[in-house]
Design a protein around this motif. Structure first.
Motif, short mmCIF file in Angstrom:
data_model
loop_
_atom_site.label_atom_id
_atom_site.label_comp_id
_atom_site.label_asym_id
_atom_site.label_seq_id
_atom_site.Cartn_x
_atom_site.Cartn_y
_atom_site.Cartn_z
N ALA A 179 0.97 -1.17 -0.06
CA ALA A 179 0.04 -0.12 0.16
C ALA A 179 0.78 1.18 -0.20
CB ALA A 179 -0.81 0.15 1.17
N VAL A 180 0.72 2.24 -0.91
CA VAL A 180 1.48 3.25 -1.01
C VAL A 180 0.77 4.57 -0.93
CG1 VAL A 180 3.37 2.46 -2.33
CG2 VAL A 180 1.38 3.22 -3.56
N GLY A 181 -0.62 4.60 -0.54
CA GLY A 181 -1.39 5.72 -0.26
C GLY A 181 -2.65 5.65 -0.68
N VAL A 182 -3.35 6.81 -0.68
CA VAL A 182 -4.55 7.19 -1.22
C VAL A 182 -4.73 8.40 -2.16
CG1 VAL A 182 -7.09 7.64 -0.37
CG2 VAL A 182 -5.70 6.15 1.00
N ASP A 183 -5.46 7.96 -3.27
CA ASP A 183 -5.37 9.18 -4.19
C ASP A 183 -6.50 10.13 -4.08
OD1 ASP A 183 -7.64 8.30 -5.47
OD2 ASP A 183 -6.56 7.49 -7.23
N ASP A 184 -6.33 11.16 -4.94
CA ASP A 184 -7.45 12.39 -4.73
C ASP A 184 -8.92 11.69 -4.99
OD1 ASP A 184 -5.55 13.75 -4.19
OD2 ASP A 184 -5.53 14.95 -6.18
N ASP A 185 -9.30 10.68 -5.51
CA ASP A 185 -10.47 10.03 -5.43
C ASP A 185 -11.00 8.99 -4.40
OD1 ASP A 185 -10.92 11.34 -8.18
OD2 ASP A 185 -9.98 9.62 -9.18
N GLY A 186 -9.93 9.01 -3.38
CA GLY A 186 -10.13 8.15 -2.13
C GLY A 186 -9.66 6.74 -2.51
N ALA A 187 -9.21 6.41 -3.81
CA ALA A 187 -8.72 5.06 -4.05
C ALA A 187 -7.40 4.53 -3.64
CB ALA A 187 -8.57 4.95 -5.70
N LEU A 188 -7.45 3.52 -3.14
CA LEU A 188 -6.24 2.96 -2.32
C LEU A 188 -5.27 2.54 -3.59
CD1 LEU A 188 -4.78 1.78 0.23
CD2 LEU A 188 -5.60 -0.53 -0.42
N LEU A 189 -3.93 2.99 -3.23
CA LEU A 189 -2.81 2.90 -4.40
C LEU A 189 -1.98 1.37 -3.91
CD1 LEU A 189 -1.90 6.60 -4.96
CD2 LEU A 189 -3.37 5.07 -6.39
N ILE A 190 -1.88 0.61 -4.66
CA ILE A 190 -1.05 -0.38 -4.34
C ILE A 190 0.26 -0.68 -5.46
CG2 ILE A 190 -0.93 -2.88 -3.90
CD1 ILE A 190 -3.80 -2.86 -3.11
N ARG A 191 1.33 -0.72 -4.81
CA ARG A 191 2.47 -0.93 -5.86
C ARG A 191 2.70 -2.42 -6.02
NH1 ARG A 191 6.87 1.01 -3.49
NH2 ARG A 191 6.53 3.09 -4.40
N PRO A 237 4.24 -5.96 -7.26
CA PRO A 237 5.70 -6.60 -7.23
C PRO A 237 6.52 -6.12 -8.58
CG PRO A 237 4.10 -8.50 -6.58
CD PRO A 237 3.18 -7.29 -7.10
N GLY A 238 5.95 -5.93 -9.76
CA GLY A 238 6.70 -5.32 -10.78
C GLY A 238 6.74 -3.97 -10.76
N GLY A 239 6.24 -3.33 -9.77
CA GLY A 239 6.52 -1.76 -9.81
C GLY A 239 5.43 -0.81 -10.07
N LEU A 240 4.51 -1.52 -10.93
CA LEU A 240 3.11 -0.77 -11.52
C LEU A 240 2.40 -0.58 -10.33
CD1 LEU A 240 1.78 -0.41 -14.14
CD2 LEU A 240 0.50 -2.34 -13.87
N ILE A 241 1.93 0.59 -10.44
CA ILE A 241 0.93 1.19 -9.36
C ILE A 241 -0.71 0.85 -9.39
CG2 ILE A 241 0.08 3.06 -7.75
CD1 ILE A 241 2.91 3.77 -7.32
N ARG A 242 -1.40 0.06 -9.19
CA ARG A 242 -2.73 0.01 -9.37
C ARG A 242 -3.85 0.70 -8.29
NH1 ARG A 242 -5.01 -5.89 -10.81
NH2 ARG A 242 -6.93 -4.81 -10.67
N ARG A 243 -4.85 1.40 -8.68
CA ARG A 243 -5.65 1.73 -7.93
C ARG A 243 -7.02 1.09 -7.66
NH1 ARG A 243 -9.28 5.17 -10.33
NH2 ARG A 243 -9.18 6.80 -8.67
N PHE A 244 -7.59 1.03 -6.44
CA PHE A 244 -8.64 0.21 -6.08
C PHE A 244 -9.61 1.23 -5.29
CE2 PHE A 244 -5.49 -2.48 -6.48
CZ PHE A 244 -5.80 -3.60 -7.08
N LEU A 245 -10.91 1.38 -5.70
CA LEU A 245 -12.00 1.90 -5.13
C LEU A 245 -12.63 1.30 -4.31
CD1 LEU A 245 -13.58 4.24 -7.98
CD2 LEU A 245 -12.64 5.02 -5.87
#
Ligand code: BTN
Length: 360
Positions: A330-342, A344-352
């Motif tokens: 977990a690397v934080g929460v974006d401006d839409d309130g989505a959870l940001l997850i890095r 293993p390959g480095g890509l960051i995905r967002r989850f609402l």
């Protein structure tokens, strides 16, 4: 806009909520006051009047019942929040009575505000969220609050049960009719989480973290949860019901062994019994202030507070999705309130939304 067209849960799912309520606590939807029986009341009075500890046999004699009945009523009184000590060789002593909720006190402090101008109070109810939703559909105004001492079918996220012993928690739902886009509706949960965290911190020395986006935690244990349900159409929210459950004066022995490992209460964490009425007032006043601010200026202040309180950031987690678990940091929460997850390959995905667990 069509009213109540779609009612749904919003946001992420906690992993720490509970087990189904046991049948002994009554039928879902029951509106009985959950009032003390005459027998319990008589026993409580007898305990109040006795100068020190008193044996079950003596109590039985005074009340004209069997010692077994006394034991049964002692158990009921303890379930209602009375602290009755067993003094070896001397019997039972009433150490403390539960701090009952005083809706008069709450209404006196919130009556001039929009949230809390109308209350519906139940000793026992199925679910305050279900009741608030039904009130919403019947046209109840913005700011209506439904409070209960006990829920027989308390609901958590993803159809999970929310379990609380009677009289020791805060269980309530707030009906809002906010001018909010449906796409932002999940942010109402963030607003409510921040209001609850602030209210708790204003009355205790505890530090409250938020486990994205609806769990309030102290240390590693969950102390409160929020279930937001909304109705409206694609563009706008017609109504939102914010259901809040706070474990206030619950003792460790009140939990099942499963819940004991994951749940805590303000009393267990801080060592002090908390005035539930005062806490309810503070949550409602903060919710009012924060909702007004969010509706006028946007959700950024609440998101900023969530980020400061975010206990997932930097942790390795798994989030359940319909395609299976996704693991990463977990690397934080974006401006839409989505959870940001890095990943293993480095890509960051967002989850609402999603059900988050910490990786072991
Ligand atoms: C969660 O953490 O899963 C959310 C729990 C929300 C519980 C509260 S208690 C008052 C209100 N009524 C309900 O049935 N649920 C919410």
């Amino acid at each position: 806009m069509e009213l109540g067209k779609a009612a749904r849960d919003i946001g992420a799912v906690s992993t720490l909520d509970g087990e189904p309520w046991r049948a002994a606590h009554g039928q879902p939807g029951s509106r009985s006051a959950g009032a003390m029986s005459e027998g319990e009341a008589a026993l409580l009075e007898a305990l109040r009047e006795s100068a020190g500890a008193v044996t079950a046999r003596t109590l039985a004699g005074v009340l004209g019942v069997t010692p077994r009945t006394v034991q049964r009523r002692l158990r009921s009184l303890r379930r209602r929040g009375c602290c009755i000590l067993n003094v070896p060789g001397h019997g039972y002593r009433l150490a403390a009575e539960p701090l009952g909720l005083s809706l008069e006190r709450v209404a006196a402090r919130t009556g001039a505000h929009s949230i809390g101008r109308s209350y519906h109070y139940y000793g026992r109810i199925g679910s305050t969220n279900a009741e608030a939703k039904s009130l919403a559909v019947s046209g109840a105004p913005h700011g209506t609050v439904v409070v209960a001492e006990e829920q027989t079918a308390g609901r958590g996220r993803l159809g999970r049960a929310w379990v609380s012993p009677p009289g020791k928690s805060l269980l309530f739902s707030v009906l809002l009719r906010p001018t909010v886009r449906m796409a932002d509706a999940h942010l109402l949960t963030v607003v409510a989480a921040c209001a609850v965290a602030e209210a708790i911190e204003s009355m205790t020395d505890l530090i409250v973290a938020i486990r994205w986006p609806n769990d309030l935690v102290i240390g590693k244990k969950k102390v409160a949860g929020i279930l937001t349900e909304v109705a409206g159409d694609q563009d706008a929210v017609e109504w939102a019901v914010i259901g809040i459950g706070i474990n206030v004066n619950v003792d460790d022995e009140d939990w099942s062994s499963t819940l004991r490992t994951t749940a805590t209460s303000l009393k267990a964490a801080g060592g002090k019994t908390i005035d539930r009425t005062e806490l309810l007032v503070r949550v409602l006043l903060r919710l009012e202030t924060r909702c007004q601010a969010a509706l006028a200026h946007g959700f950024e202040p609440a998101l900023g507070d969530l980020r400061r309180r975010d206990c997932l950031r930097g942790r390795d987690i798994a989030i359940q999705t319909k395609d299976g678990p996704v693991r990463g940091r977990a690397v934080g929460v974006d401006d839409d309130g989505a959870l940001l997850i890095r990943l293993p390959g480095g890509l960051i995905r967002r989850f609402l939304a999603g059900d988050v667990t910490l990786a072991v």
